[in-house]
Write an enzyme that holds these catalytic residues in place. Structure first.
Site, PDB file in Angstrom:
ATOM      1  N   LYS A   1       0.834  -1.221   0.000  1.00 55.38           N
ATOM      2  CA  LYS A   1       0.000   0.000   0.000  1.00 55.38           C
ATOM      3  C   LYS A   1       0.860   1.259   0.000  1.00 55.38           C
ATOM      4  O   LYS A   1       0.374   2.373   0.026  1.00 55.38           O
ATOM      5  CB  LYS A   1      -0.904   0.012   1.246  1.00 55.38           C
ATOM      6  CG  LYS A   1      -2.051  -0.969   1.187  1.00 55.38           C
ATOM      7  CD  LYS A   1      -2.880  -1.147   2.443  1.00 55.38           C
ATOM      8  CE  LYS A   1      -3.106  -0.118   3.395  1.00 55.38           C
ATOM      9  NZ  LYS A   1      -4.039  -0.491   4.481  1.00 55.38           N
TER      10      LYS A   1
ATOM     11  N   LYS B   1       2.754   2.096   2.528  1.00 54.96           N
ATOM     12  CA  LYS B   1       2.713   2.655   3.887  1.00 54.96           C
ATOM     13  C   LYS B   1       3.738   1.941   4.761  1.00 54.96           C
ATOM     14  O   LYS B   1       3.858   0.728   4.712  1.00 54.96           O
ATOM     15  CB  LYS B   1       1.327   2.412   4.526  1.00 54.96           C
ATOM     16  CG  LYS B   1       0.229   3.328   4.053  1.00 54.96           C
ATOM     17  CD  LYS B   1      -1.066   3.027   4.854  1.00 54.96           C
ATOM     18  CE  LYS B   1      -1.695   4.291   5.342  1.00 54.96           C
ATOM     19  NZ  LYS B   1      -2.975   4.079   6.021  1.00 54.96           N
TER      20      LYS B   1
HETATM   21  N1  C2G Z   1     -10.241   6.952   9.234  1.00 56.17           N
HETATM   22  C1  C2G Z   1     -11.155   7.915   9.630  1.00 56.17           C
HETATM   23  N2  C2G Z   1     -10.711   9.099  10.100  1.00 56.17           N
HETATM   24  C2  C2G Z   1      -9.377   9.362  10.182  1.00 56.17           C
HETATM   25  C3  C2G Z   1      -8.444   8.381   9.789  1.00 56.17           C
HETATM   26  C4  C2G Z   1      -8.903   7.174   9.312  1.00 56.17           C
HETATM   27  O1  C2G Z   1     -12.379   7.676   9.558  1.00 56.17           O
HETATM   28  N3  C2G Z   1      -8.972  10.586  10.653  1.00 56.17           N
HETATM   29  C5  C2G Z   1     -10.753   5.664   8.733  1.00 56.17           C
HETATM   30  C6  C2G Z   1     -10.344   5.419   7.280  1.00 56.17           C
HETATM   31  O2  C2G Z   1     -11.255   6.057   6.400  1.00 56.17           O
HETATM   32  C7  C2G Z   1     -10.434   3.891   7.195  1.00 56.17           C
HETATM   33  C8  C2G Z   1     -10.054   3.457   8.625  1.00 56.17           C
HETATM   34  O3  C2G Z   1     -10.190   4.609   9.467  1.00 56.17           O
HETATM   35  O4  C2G Z   1     -11.772   3.481   6.927  1.00 56.17           O
HETATM   36  C9  C2G Z   1      -8.623   2.952   8.698  1.00 56.17           C
HETATM   37  O5  C2G Z   1      -7.782   3.974   8.185  1.00 56.17           O
HETATM   38  P1  C2G Z   1      -6.270   3.569   7.799  1.00 56.17           P
HETATM   39  O6  C2G Z   1      -5.669   2.832   8.909  1.00 56.17           O
HETATM   40  O7  C2G Z   1      -5.623   4.781   7.236  1.00 56.17           O
HETATM   41  O8  C2G Z   1      -6.522   2.498   6.658  1.00 56.17           O
HETATM   42  P2  C2G Z   1      -6.257   2.684   5.090  1.00 56.17           P
HETATM   43  O9  C2G Z   1      -4.837   2.912   4.825  1.00 56.17           O
HETATM   44  O10 C2G Z   1      -7.274   3.616   4.596  1.00 56.17           O
HETATM   45  O11 C2G Z   1      -6.513   1.180   4.575  1.00 56.17           O
HETATM   46  O12 C2G Z   1      -8.463  -2.287   2.057  1.00 56.17           O
HETATM   47  C10 C2G Z   1      -8.680  -1.063   2.706  1.00 56.17           C
HETATM   48  C11 C2G Z   1      -7.421  -0.513   3.265  1.00 56.17           C
HETATM   49  O13 C2G Z   1      -6.733  -1.460   4.061  1.00 56.17           O
HETATM   50  C12 C2G Z   1      -7.730   0.735   4.080  1.00 56.17           C
END
Ligand code: C2G
Length: 128
Positions: free
Chosen positions: A44, A46
């Site tokens: 990803k 990350k």
């Molecule tokens: N999120 C949120 N508010 C934030 C940060 C994150 O609502 N300030 C939500 C994101 O939209 C996501 C979840 O928390 O639904 C997890 O965020 P991340 O850990 O950043 O995950 P991400 O990299 O978006 O990976 O297959 C899907 C991916 O694995 C999602």
């Protein structure tokens, strides 16, 4: 019993993640979290501050989370929906439009502004 699922890295667990998990659990009885593995995070683009086990440990302590499974690839969602009889996928609305035809309803929840794992990591690195 309504089964929900969500996916993510959940690095440096913060209240934006908690808001998402709480809102998802308000709409279902059993919430599964597909937690991105360290290897998948690299795919990803990350690099998480906390490794998989550390991130898993934090999520396991939350009352909103019923089960944690590893997320190892983008394509597993359809199989997970079948395997766990999932009714709804919940994701933050920064993902709107990304998950079609995975075999269940998709609900996008408002992303929490002003907080992110990136911000937290930058603050740690800048020692602020
Ligand atoms: N999120 C949120 N508010 C934030 C940060 C994150 O609502 N300030 C939500 C994101 O939209 C996501 C979840 O928390 O639904 C997890 O965020 P991340 O850990 O950043 O995950 P991400 O990299 O978006 O990976 O297959 C899907 C991916 O694995 C999602």
């Amino acid at each position: 019993m309504r089964i929900g699922i969500t996916y993510g890295t959940f690095d440096t667990l913060h209240y934006g993640h908690i808001n998402l998990l709480r809102r998802a659990k308000e709409q279902c009885d059993y919430l599964i979290v597909g937690l991105s593995t360290d290897e998948f995070n690299r795919l990803k683009g990350k690099r998480s501050f906390l490794n998989y086990e550390e991130r898993k440990q934090l999520l396991e302590s939350l009352k909103y989370v019923s089960l944690i499974i590893p997320e190892t690839c983008w394509e597993q969602k359809k199989d997970d929906v079948k395997k766990y009889h999932v009714d709804t996928l919940y994701m933050g609305d920064d993902w709107v439009g990304h998950f079609q035809d995975i075999g269940c309803e998709v609900v996008y929840l408002p992303r929490t502004e002003m907080i992110s794992s990136t911000k937290i990591k930058e603050a740690i690195q800048n020692n602020v």
